[in-house]
Structure formats: structure tokens, C-alpha cells
Write an enzyme that holds these catalytic residues in place. Structure first.
Site, PDB file in Angstrom:
ATOM      1  N   ARG A 159       0.726  -1.170   0.008  1.00 15.72           N
ATOM      2  CA  ARG A 159      -0.063  -0.028  -0.064  1.00 15.72           C
ATOM      3  C   ARG A 159       0.859   1.165   0.020  1.00 15.72           C
ATOM      4  O   ARG A 159       0.585   2.184   0.678  1.00 15.72           O
ATOM      5  CB  ARG A 159      -0.868   0.134   1.200  1.00 15.72           C
ATOM      6  CG  ARG A 159      -1.784  -1.314   1.367  1.00 15.72           C
ATOM      7  CD  ARG A 159      -2.980  -1.050   0.090  1.00 15.72           C
ATOM      8  NE  ARG A 159      -3.801  -2.317   0.275  1.00 15.72           N
ATOM      9  CZ  ARG A 159      -3.515  -3.523  -0.422  1.00 15.72           C
ATOM     10  NH1 ARG A 159      -2.463  -3.900  -1.190  1.00 15.72           N
ATOM     11  NH2 ARG A 159      -4.264  -4.471  -0.212  1.00 15.72           N
ATOM     12  N   SER A 229     -11.305  -1.578   3.301  1.00 10.23           N
ATOM     13  CA  SER A 229     -10.556  -1.912   4.333  1.00 10.23           C
ATOM     14  C   SER A 229      -9.989  -0.373   4.916  1.00 10.23           C
ATOM     15  O   SER A 229      -9.402   0.184   4.138  1.00 10.23           O
ATOM     16  CB  SER A 229      -9.295  -2.840   4.110  1.00 10.23           C
ATOM     17  OG  SER A 229      -9.671  -4.076   3.603  1.00 10.23           O
ATOM     18  N   GLU A 325      -5.689   3.093   6.252  1.00  5.57           N
ATOM     19  CA  GLU A 325      -5.461   3.152   4.773  1.00  5.57           C
ATOM     20  C   GLU A 325      -5.948   4.141   3.860  1.00  5.57           C
ATOM     21  O   GLU A 325      -5.236   4.734   3.226  1.00  5.57           O
ATOM     22  CB  GLU A 325      -6.183   1.763   4.292  1.00  5.57           C
ATOM     23  CG  GLU A 325      -5.400   1.285   3.028  1.00  5.57           C
ATOM     24  CD  GLU A 325      -5.816  -0.124   2.673  1.00  5.57           C
ATOM     25  OE1 GLU A 325      -6.522  -0.224   1.595  1.00  5.57           O
ATOM     26  OE2 GLU A 325      -5.602  -1.085   3.306  1.00  5.57           O
TER      27      GLU A 325
END
Length: 337
Positions: A159, A229, A325
Site C-alpha cells: 500500500r 478496508s 489506509e
């Protein structure tokens, strides 16, 4: 004249911005961003809005990327696709599978636009964007130059990419080039795909399975506002994981490399008894603990307070720090929790 951001974020937060600018061509996108960058106004470039939390009204201009186009070239059994930043990611995956371009099918149903894919290095079911990325084209607002950099130079991690580090706030991604194949070789390394038969399975069946699993785990943002998420799976030293395993025999972890384990953040949140926990209009999803939802009238503050409560509880229980995130966007730009 302020504009509502409600239709432009999948969490369904009803915040405003000073100005909303739709950009359908690369030239207009670049010129708009350059002009705003050199003005005294705050600016935000927005794709599908599936990875942002507007914590309050944004005092500036939001530039919505709506550029379209897919160019296809063949190199032997390889296919090179040049895709404009405003294309919808899932639509691209469907286009590839329908045309027999393989390697992208595990990334089905990830929300958002193509231009956002390199920033996050999106990934699912054993495949990451970096595995299919050939290069990324971006406009550098500092130098007023258009660049194309190779996937190595994108510094992809979990990520993570150069676009979240050195090039943050100055690169506007305009297109990506991806390398796929016309020869079919399924990647079934991740459960539940490993229940499929590698010898007979088709790309369409892999895509369908990925869509089915994602839809069963994650709420549809059109029905319940969410950004997928909310927390990254934390990566910790292997010794620390073994200590936690003694304390919590059922803890879920995946090998990251020789010395590190990636923990399942969802398992920890579930184990802490937080599923269904709510603050204001924000709630932890009953089926998938990684997902924070807007149950109808959540504010950005509700979402942030809930996220802070989760990180505090996980820190206390496991001694592990969770990272958020999505991007948190406050009055003048991105902030931390």
C-alpha cells in the site's frame, strides 16, 4: 459557490468544497491543476472517492479526474495497455478478461479509478498493481513537466509508492501502462481461490470468484457508505509474532519475508470484540471488522473518533499500532488521525 462532495466519496459524507472542477481531457486536467497549484487556493485531485474520508468541509478546489481511453499494443504474447487515469478500475478488469488479457483478474471489484491504483499499489488475492505495472505517466506540478517512470522507479511497497512519499502533493497521475499476457496462467495462491482447479479454471471463473468473495465480505458502498478496508495489515518482526501466537494461538498472520509477518488487522479487531461497535453514525461492520461504515448520518469526525478508538484498543491489547489506509482530508488538505 460551494459544491457538495456527497456523490464523490463512497463513505457518503455530506461535506462541501469551495469549487468542483470536472476534467475530461488530459490537457484540461494538467492546466487546471497547474493553475491551482500556483494559486493561493487549496487543491485536491479526486478519482473515484473510494479511498478518502472528508473530515470537514474542504476550503479549496476539488479536481475530479474523468479522462478516458485505453490503447492496446501487442508484443509477442504480451499485451501493453495504456490507460487514462479517469477510467474505472473494475471496468478495466472486465475489459481485459473479456479480451483474453490475463494477469489482472485477481484485482476485480476494487473500487476507484485507474489513476489511484499506483498511489496505493492496490492489491488483493495474491496480486498487487506493481506485478502488472510497466510504467506510470504523471505531471510534476513543481517542474511543470510530464514524466513517465518505470515500475522500479515507483518504489512500490505494501500500500505504498513514491506517490505517497517524495512525489506526494506534486504528482498528478495522468495514465498508467500495464503489461498483461495472452497466455493464461492462474494465480490461485490465496484462499479461497486455491479451492479452484488450476488445470481447468478460466480467467472468468477467477474473476467471478473474486467478485463473489468481495461482495460477501464487504458491504456495497451504494447501500452502506464505506471505503473498504480502513486499516492496513500491520507488518511486525517474526519474533514478535511468535510471542503473540503464544498468547493468542488463533492469531492470523501471513509470511511477509524471512524476518517479518503480516498480521490480519481484521482478526485483531474482531478478537477485541469491536464488531458492531459504533460512535455517532459510524459503525464497525458486523461481518468484516476491517470496514468502518456510515450507517446513515455519520460525520467525518464520527469516523475518525471510531478509528482512534479501534487503534487505541488494538494498541492496548496486542501492542500493535494500526495504520489507516484511506486519506483523511480536512479543511485545507490531508491530515493524520
Amino acid at each position: 459557490m460551494s459544491a457538495s462532495l456527497l456523490p464523490f466519496n463512497t463513505l457518503g459524507l455530506n461535506q462541501l468544497c469551495d469549487e468542483l472542477i470536472h476534467t475530461a481531457t488530459k490537457e484540461f486536467l494538467i492546466n487546471t491543476c497547474l493553475e491551482l497549484y500556483h494559486s493561493d487556493k487549496a487543491m485536491m485531485v479526486l478519482g473515484g472517492g473510494s479511498n478518502v474520508v472528508f473530515t470537514e468541509d474542504f476550503c479549496g478546489s476539488v479536481v475530479v479526474v474523468e479522462t478516458k481511453g485505453i490503447a492496446v499494443e501487442q508484443e509477442g504474447s504480451d499485451i501493453l495497455l495504456t490507460v487514462e487515469a479517469g477510467e474505472d478500475w473494475h471496468s478495466l478488469v472486465l475489459f481485459c478478461v473479456e479480451n483474453g488479457y490475463f494477469g489482472i483478474e485477481n484485482l476485480a471489484l476494487i473500487p476507484g479509478t485507474v489513476g489511484a491504483a499506483p498511489i496505493q499499489n492496490i492489491g488483493a488475492y495474491g496480486v498487487e498493481f506493481k506485478d502488472i505495472c510497466e510504467s506510470v505517466e504523471f505531471f510534476d506540478l513543481d517542474s511543470s513537466q510530464l514524466y513517465e517512470i518505470s515500475h522500479e522507479d515507483c518504489q512500490f511497497g505494501y500500500r505504498e509508492s513514491i506517490f505517497k512519499q517524495q512525489l506526494k502533493d506534486r504528482a498528478v497521475i495522468t495514465a498508467v501502462k500495464i503489461r498483461l499476457s495472452t497466455s493464461w496462467k492462474p494465480n490461485l495462491s490465496y484462499a479461497p481461490l486455491n479451492s479452484l482447479n488450476a488445470d481447468t479454471v478460466t480467467a472468468k471463473e477467477v474473476l467471478d470468484m473474486v467478485c463473489h468473495v468481495r461482495q460477501s465480505k464487504l458491504p456495497d458502498p451504494k447501500i452502506i457508505g464505506n471505503v473498504g478496508s480502513f486499516f492496513k495489515n500491520p507488518i511486525i518482526p517474526l519474533e514478535r509474532f511468535l510471542e503473540l501466537k503464544q498468547q493468542y494461538p488463533n492469531i492470523v498472520g501471513f509470511t511477509h519475508d524471512d524476518k517479518h509477518t503480516k498480521l490480519a488487522a481484521g482478526w485483531m479487531i474482531d478478537n477485541a470484540g469491536l464488531k458492531g461497535f459504533a460512535i455517532g453514525g459510524a459503525s464497525i461492520h458486523e461481518q468484516q471488522a476491517l470496514v468502518l461504515t456510515n450507517t446513515g448520518d455519520a460525520t467525518g469526525t464520527d469516523i475518525c473518533q471510531l478509528a482512534m478508538h479501534v487503534t487505541d484498543m488494538i494498541e492496548q491489547r496486542f501492542g500493535v499500532t494500526l495504520e489507516v489506509e484511506p486519506r483523511l482530508i480536512a479543511r485545507f488538505g490531508e491530515v493524520s488521525l
